[in-house]
Design an enzyme around this catalytic site. Structure first.
Site, mmCIF file in Angstrom:
data_model
loop_
_atom_site.group_PDB
_atom_site.id
_atom_site.type_symbol
_atom_site.label_atom_id
_atom_site.label_comp_id
_atom_site.label_asym_id
_atom_site.label_seq_id
_atom_site.Cartn_x
_atom_site.Cartn_y
_atom_site.Cartn_z
ATOM 1 N N ASP A 1 13.038 8.305 8.565
ATOM 2 C CA ASP A 1 11.988 8.507 9.562
ATOM 3 C C ASP A 1 12.068 7.412 10.618
ATOM 4 O OD1 ASP A 1 9.637 9.957 10.480
ATOM 5 O OD2 ASP A 1 8.496 8.148 9.957
ATOM 6 N N LYS B 1 0.814 -1.226 0.000
ATOM 7 C CA LYS B 1 0.000 0.000 0.000
ATOM 8 C C LYS B 1 0.849 1.278 0.000
ATOM 9 C CE LYS B 1 -2.365 -1.863 3.333
ATOM 10 N NZ LYS B 1 -2.002 -3.249 3.031
ATOM 11 N N ILE B 2 1.838 1.335 0.902
ATOM 12 C CA ILE B 2 2.644 2.561 0.987
ATOM 13 C C ILE B 2 3.591 2.659 -0.213
ATOM 14 C CG2 ILE B 2 4.341 3.832 2.359
ATOM 15 C CD1 ILE B 2 3.105 2.434 4.857
ATOM 16 N N HIS C 1 9.797 8.820 13.351
ATOM 17 C CA HIS C 1 8.563 8.049 13.148
ATOM 18 C C HIS C 1 7.325 8.945 13.064
ATOM 19 C CE1 HIS C 1 7.958 3.557 13.293
ATOM 20 N NE2 HIS C 1 6.850 4.046 12.797
ATOM 21 N N CYS D 1 9.000 -1.921 2.823
ATOM 22 C CA CYS D 1 8.585 -3.301 3.133
ATOM 23 C C CYS D 1 8.628 -3.504 4.648
ATOM 24 C CB CYS D 1 9.476 -4.305 2.405
ATOM 25 S SG CYS D 1 11.202 -4.172 2.801
ATOM 26 N N PRO D 2 7.890 -4.482 5.144
ATOM 27 C CA PRO D 2 7.919 -4.746 6.594
ATOM 28 C C PRO D 2 9.253 -5.345 7.003
ATOM 29 C CG PRO D 2 6.138 -5.975 5.483
ATOM 30 C CD PRO D 2 7.027 -5.427 4.422
ATOM 31 N N ASP E 1 9.789 -6.465 -5.044
ATOM 32 C CA ASP E 1 8.877 -7.000 -4.026
ATOM 33 C C ASP E 1 8.865 -8.505 -4.174
ATOM 34 O OD1 ASP E 1 6.487 -7.693 -2.443
ATOM 35 O OD2 ASP E 1 5.988 -5.567 -2.566
ATOM 36 N N ASN F 1 14.676 -10.310 6.522
ATOM 37 C CA ASN F 1 15.217 -9.150 5.785
ATOM 38 C C ASN F 1 15.862 -8.108 6.714
ATOM 39 O OD1 ASN F 1 12.967 -7.980 6.884
ATOM 40 N ND2 ASN F 1 12.019 -7.372 4.953
ATOM 41 N N GLU G 1 15.705 3.691 17.628
ATOM 42 C CA GLU G 1 14.613 4.614 17.938
ATOM 43 C C GLU G 1 13.797 4.211 19.156
ATOM 44 O OE1 GLU G 1 12.504 4.275 14.094
ATOM 45 O OE2 GLU G 1 10.770 3.680 15.224
ATOM 46 N N THR H 1 11.450 4.999 5.440
ATOM 47 C CA THR H 1 10.317 5.320 6.325
ATOM 48 C C THR H 1 9.656 4.018 6.790
ATOM 49 O OG1 THR H 1 8.837 5.475 4.419
ATOM 50 C CG2 THR H 1 9.742 7.549 5.249
ATOM 51 N N ARG I 1 11.212 0.525 8.460
ATOM 52 C CA ARG I 1 11.648 0.118 9.793
ATOM 53 C C ARG I 1 13.165 0.235 9.876
ATOM 54 N NH1 ARG I 1 7.260 0.864 11.299
ATOM 55 N NH2 ARG I 1 5.789 -0.535 12.316
HETATM 56 P P1 NAD Z 1 1.878 -3.733 2.898
HETATM 57 O O1 NAD Z 1 1.745 -5.043 3.610
HETATM 58 O O2 NAD Z 1 0.721 -3.161 2.179
HETATM 59 O O3 NAD Z 1 3.104 -3.816 1.869
HETATM 60 C C1 NAD Z 1 4.343 -4.356 2.190
HETATM 61 C C2 NAD Z 1 4.932 -4.920 0.908
HETATM 62 O O4 NAD Z 1 6.267 -5.354 1.196
HETATM 63 C C3 NAD Z 1 4.167 -6.130 0.365
HETATM 64 O O5 NAD Z 1 3.862 -5.945 -0.987
HETATM 65 C C4 NAD Z 1 5.115 -7.303 0.582
HETATM 66 O O6 NAD Z 1 5.002 -8.310 -0.398
HETATM 67 C C5 NAD Z 1 6.455 -6.582 0.513
HETATM 68 N N1 NAD Z 1 7.567 -7.332 1.090
HETATM 69 C C6 NAD Z 1 7.562 -8.200 2.118
HETATM 70 N N2 NAD Z 1 8.800 -8.644 2.355
HETATM 71 C C7 NAD Z 1 9.602 -8.050 1.434
HETATM 72 C C8 NAD Z 1 10.991 -8.102 1.156
HETATM 73 N N3 NAD Z 1 11.813 -8.871 1.876
HETATM 74 N N4 NAD Z 1 11.469 -7.359 0.156
HETATM 75 C C9 NAD Z 1 10.645 -6.576 -0.586
HETATM 76 N N5 NAD Z 1 9.332 -6.482 -0.381
HETATM 77 C C10 NAD Z 1 8.811 -7.205 0.619
HETATM 78 O O7 NAD Z 1 2.416 -2.748 4.033
HETATM 79 P P2 NAD Z 1 2.371 -1.154 3.989
HETATM 80 O O8 NAD Z 1 1.106 -0.666 4.615
HETATM 81 O O9 NAD Z 1 2.749 -0.693 2.638
HETATM 82 O O10 NAD Z 1 3.541 -0.807 5.048
HETATM 83 C C11 NAD Z 1 4.894 -1.115 4.770
HETATM 84 C C12 NAD Z 1 5.721 -0.870 6.031
HETATM 85 O O11 NAD Z 1 5.808 0.535 6.272
HETATM 86 C C13 NAD Z 1 5.109 -1.427 7.327
HETATM 87 O O12 NAD Z 1 5.399 -2.803 7.505
HETATM 88 C C14 NAD Z 1 5.783 -0.590 8.380
HETATM 89 O O13 NAD Z 1 6.989 -1.213 8.770
HETATM 90 C C15 NAD Z 1 6.100 0.725 7.651
HETATM 91 N N6 NAD Z 1 5.293 1.864 8.160
HETATM 92 C C16 NAD Z 1 5.935 2.979 8.599
HETATM 93 C C17 NAD Z 1 5.187 4.069 9.077
HETATM 94 C C18 NAD Z 1 5.841 5.341 9.552
HETATM 95 O O14 NAD Z 1 5.166 6.191 10.156
HETATM 96 N N7 NAD Z 1 7.117 5.543 9.321
HETATM 97 C C19 NAD Z 1 3.799 3.987 9.101
HETATM 98 C C20 NAD Z 1 3.183 2.836 8.631
HETATM 99 C C21 NAD Z 1 3.935 1.771 8.153
#
Ligand code: NAD
Length: 332
Positions: free
Chosen positions: A258, A155-156, A294, A205-206, A175, A211, A263, A232, A234
């Site tokens: 971020d 999504k992000i 964050h 990515c998470p 991805d 990873n 942190e 932004t 982790r």
């Molecule tokens: P999401 O689940 O919609 O998307 C994550 C994507 O990463 C998926 O498409 C997944 O297939 C992919 N992925 C998984 N493992 C991977 C890897 N090893 N290499 C490449 N891609 C991989 O999640 P999202 O809502 O897009 O959020 C992504 C991350 O952003 C969250 O897990 C969180 O850690 C981080 N986040 C940060 C903030 C902030 O304020 N800084 C806020 C929300 C989320």
């Protein structure tokens, strides 16, 4: 349902209290302490707890919660790396989260960091405040026509693909699953190709054990000289020492963070009077690096969406209607 909300700030309280008008079946107690094995004992007598990004919801915390017959952990965030999901499953504790509350909020901040770092916006602003109107040291990059590499296109990451596309950049994606919604303008490549060809790399990515430190010295070595690097997602995705070395050797031309590895004790706290050694201060000493703590998610729209979804998750659990929730809301 009585829920103990951990690690709450005035803005959390405000956004949840506004939504509570529509959730009169929920009662919330807000506390400032974060959820960990010590503070878990405060949850005695509650039906559920609500944690956030830096809560420690590993085995010991979960065992204490289970001892109080707590069957629900509500995460008011998308990431759930703070939770030991296997132990939660073993103990019969459900974990619900808020995926995608405002993906654009994080993507917009990621691009803000890229621009702030590469175009030296903070430095320029500080100069003007001092009546220093010189431009030397503020040279940046025109992103139009350059290549952006987006790691994680969920999504992000998808929102970030749209942002960089709006800047006229070519978009590479990496991805483990390709996002069909992006097929018209994102070229999927392997990670090495993305690292080698991108002028701007942004992580979305998470964090998993698999990873951890995916961006290490070897990955940085593969990047283009002068690359703009943004995280932004982790902190644990990046080996901080390797990143610092990459900035020092100017392999990384601009860096926007971020999230960062140390942190934990800092996030959402004012530690301005504390005296401690910090990686952040090293990172902030670089003229081409901008660090926020964050705050990428932190918009009015995101807070309202987080509150609404967290309370809906709690209600669905209380009413035995988990099957009515979108699947991604259910961690276990
Ligand atoms: P999401 O689940 O919609 O998307 C994550 C994507 O990463 C998926 O498409 C997944 O297939 C992919 N992925 C998984 N493992 C991977 C890897 N090893 N290499 C490449 N891609 C991989 O999640 P999202 O809502 O897009 O959020 C992504 C991350 O952003 C969250 O897990 C969180 O850690 C981080 N986040 C940060 C903030 C902030 O304020 N800084 C806020 C929300 C989320």
């Amino acid at each position: 349902m009585r829920i103990l909300f951990y690690d709450t700030m005035d803005y959390d309280k405000k956004s949840f209290e506004e939504e509570l008008k529509d959730f009169t079946d929920m009662e919330i107690e807000f506390i400032e302490a974060d959820l960990n094995p010590i503070t878990a004992t405060l949850a005695k007598g509650f039906d559920a707890v609500c944690g956030f990004v830096n809560s420690d919801i590993h085995a010991m915390t979960l065992e204490i919660l289970a001892g109080f017959d707590i069957k629900l952990v509500l995460m008011r965030c998308a990431g759930f790396d703070a939770v030991n999901v296997d132990v939660a499953k073993e103990l019969g504790i459900s974990v619900l989260r808020v995926p995608g509350y405002s993906p654009e909020a994080i993507a917009e901040h990621a691009m803000g960091l890229a621009l702030a770092a590469d175009r030296h916006i903070v430095k320029g602003y500080n100069r003007v405040r001092e009546n220093d109107y010189a431009l030397s040291g503020l040279l940046g990059t025109t992103l139009y026509g350059k290549t952006a590499g987006i790691v994680g296109t969920g999504k992000i990451g998808a929102a970030m693909c749209n942002v960089v596309r709006g800047f006229g950049m070519k978009v590479l994606g990496y991805d483990v699953y390709e996002n069909p919604a992006l097929k018209d303008f994102v070229e999927y490549v392997d990670l090495d190709t993305l690292l080698e060809q991108s002028d701007l790399i942004s992580l979305h990515c998470p964090l998993f054990e698999s990873n951890y430190h995916m961006i290490d010295a070897a990955a940085i070595e593969k990047m283009k000289p002068g690359v703009i690097f943004v995280n932004t997602a982790r902190g644990g995705l990046v080996d901080t020492q390797a990143l610092i070395d990459g900035i020092r050797t100017q392999k990384i031309g601009a860096c926007g963070l971020d999230v960062y590895e140390e942190e934990g004790p800092n996030v959402f706290k004012n530690r301005s009077s504390a005296v401690f050694e910090s990686v952040v201060s090293t990172l902030c000493s670089f003229p081409n690096t901008v660090v926020t703590s964050h705050q990428a998610f932190f918009t009015k729209q995101a807070l309202a969406a987080i509150a609404r979804t967290t309370l809906s998750n709690g209600r669905a659990f209380a009413n035995g209607e988990l099957d009515t929730l979108p699947k991604p809301n259910i961690v276990c």
